[in-house]
Design an enzyme around this catalytic site. Structure first.
Site, PDB file in Angstrom:
ATOM      1  N   GLU A 127       0.838  -1.198   0.000  1.00  0.00           N
ATOM      2  CA  GLU A 127       0.000   0.000   0.000  1.00  0.00           C
ATOM      3  C   GLU A 127       0.873   1.247   0.000  1.00  0.00           C
ATOM      4  OE1 GLU A 127      -4.005  -1.222   2.437  1.00  0.00           O
ATOM      5  OE2 GLU A 127      -2.273  -0.596   3.635  1.00  0.00           O
ATOM      6  N   CYS A 128       0.721   2.084  -0.999  1.00  0.00           N
ATOM      7  CA  CYS A 128       1.392   3.381  -1.101  1.00  0.00           C
ATOM      8  C   CYS A 128       2.907   3.205  -1.001  1.00  0.00           C
ATOM      9  CB  CYS A 128       0.854   4.346  -0.046  1.00  0.00           C
ATOM     10  SG  CYS A 128       1.222   6.079  -0.419  1.00  0.00           S
ATOM     11  N   GLY A 129       3.514   3.400   0.173  1.00  0.00           N
ATOM     12  CA  GLY A 129       4.948   3.153   0.303  1.00  0.00           C
ATOM     13  C   GLY A 129       5.309   1.736  -0.078  1.00  0.00           C
TER      14      GLY A 129
END
Length: 448
Positions: free
Chosen positions: A326-328
């Site tokens: 997720e994201c990072g």
């Protein structure tokens, strides 16, 4: 567990400092405090946990729904819950602080900047109290905490100006050592730059603990709970989830630190869980699947490239190990990451994408995604909700052949129309989701 909400008149008014001082004041009075955050934030809760000594609960109607918010509150532990609001009290169409307070039936203590006012502080609070009636929300603004207020005549003037029906719960004195440093994505994490204990203790002395405890109320009972607080099975609102025979490895370090406590709780309730640190060069554990939460891989890009963990993870993913990021986590799954300084570092190479950091945020929103096919976190046609906040942008290599798990109903996603890049048995997405979405349960069940 009784509780109250600390709502602000606006962003930047000092809600986090007021919340931390309140937690400290209540703790020193002998109360076990359960912190919570209205909204999808990860950073403020890290400061809550550093002071309270227990994880902060996430209370977001968009992410969790009304029953989910009530369940997450109910899972907390302690004598009193202190809920920090998000933005200004009424701001946010998906899940404002006022909406969370209304759903939980908790009173609001309004944090008002008092550095240049006395009667105007009272007028501001009265306006916030009456606005709830104007828009038809059942929100009780019980009184104020005066942020950046001096003692003596200043404090007395604020007290005297408050009309009947608005209580004075104390003040946070102006002090340079009560400022938390900021960077992109918000404040520094609580583990990195906690407020000085002495400064927080001095601020806590000016809060009126008995009044705060007196206004705290019992929350609305979540579905599946009896009047006595005993859990009652309710398959429709909260289906019972069976354990699965799977082991999940969760990345956990300064680069991968954005995860909800409820996510780890869900993993641990249903499966075997282990953690590892890609920054430290830990080997990828023997496991059935990997979860890479969000965080700050851009601040640790050199260590991540040199540690060898991501390279190992890329090899394992190419052999079929399921990875969700997720994201990072998405950024770490890409082929490379270019920082704002123009330095490019190799990442895991799981996804056919390169990621570049920018000076300004590229997306900030509650999001809704619709699965276009069966995937690791949602079945075809299923809609899930989450949120996105990132300064990076992903460029897809050979985008005509890119496989996406989701179309964006609301939000920006990866390319404006899609989110959830798929490769092998793995998925990288810019959206952070809560376990109430069902995404992590589906992931676990696919691993079994």
């Amino acid at each position: 567990m009784k509780g109250f909400v600390l709502g602000g008149v606006s962003s930047g008014v000092g809600k986090t400092v007021a919340t931390l001082a309140t937690i400290r004041a209540l703790s020193e009075a002998g109360d076990e405090v359960q912190p919570a955050k209205a909204g999808p934030d990860f950073i403020d809760p890290s400061h809550h946990a550093a002071v309270a000594g227990r994880p902060s609960r996430t209370l977001d109607l968009w992410l969790c729904g009304e029953d989910g918010v009530r369940r997450n509150y109910d899972r907390g532990e302690g004598d009193v819950c202190v809920v920090e609001g998000v933005m200004g009290l009424y701001d946010g169409d998906g899940s404002s602080t006022a909406m969370v307070a209304e759903a939980l039936e908790l009173p609001v203590v309004l944090v008002v900047d008092a550095k240049a006012g006395m009667e105007s502080v009272a007028a501001t609070a009265l306006g916030f109290q009456r606005y709830a009636e104007t828009i038809g929300r059942d929100v009780e603004v019980a009184g104020i905490v005066a942020q950046r207020a001096h003692g003596g005549r200043h404090e007395q003037g604020i007290r005297d100006a408050l009309p009947d029906g608005l209580e004075y719960f104390g003040r946070i004195p102006p002090a340079d050592d009560l400022e938390i440093p900021e960077r992109h994505l918000g404040l520094h994490m609580g583990e990195e730059t906690p407020l000085e204990a002495d400064a927080l203790a001095r601020a806590a002395e000016h809060l009126e603990v008995d009044r705060l405890l007196g206004v705290a109320a019992e929350p609305a009972t979540p579905a599946g709970m009896g009047e006595s607080g005993t859990r009652v099975p309710d398959p429709e609102s909260e289906p019972e989830l069976e354990p699965v025979n799977a082991r999940v490895a969760v990345a956990s370090d300064a680069a991968f630190c954005f995860r909800y406590p409820a996510t780890l709780e869900r993993f641990r309730e249903r499966a075997d869980v282990c953690t590892f640190s890609p920054v430290a060069g830990d080997p990828v554990p023997d496991c059935d699947g990997v979860y890479l939460p969000g965080g700050y891989p851009e601040l640790h890009a050199a260590e991540l490239e040199e540690s060898g963990t991501l390279a190992d993870l890329g090899r394992r993913a190419s052999e079929g190990l399921p990875v969700i990021g997720e994201c990072g986590g998405l950024m770490a799954m890409a082929e490379s990451l270019t920082t704002v300084d123009g330095e490019t570092r190799e990442m895991a190479g799981i996804l056919p994408a390169t990621v570049t950091m920018h000076d300004r945020y590229q997306a900030l929103n509650h999001v809704e995604l619709e699965a276009v096919a069966d995937g690791p976190t949602a079945g075809s046609g299923t809609r899930i909700r989450g949120h996105e906040f990132h300064y990076s942008r992903a460029s897809i290599r050979g985008d005509e052949d890119a496989r996406f798990a989701f179309e964006t109903v609301r939000g920006d996603g990866i390319d404006g129309d899609h989110d959830g890049l798929l490769e092998y048995e793995s998925l990288g997405t810019y959206a952070h989701v809560h376990p109430e979405s069902g995404a992590f349960d589906r992931f676990l069940e696919l691993l079994a």
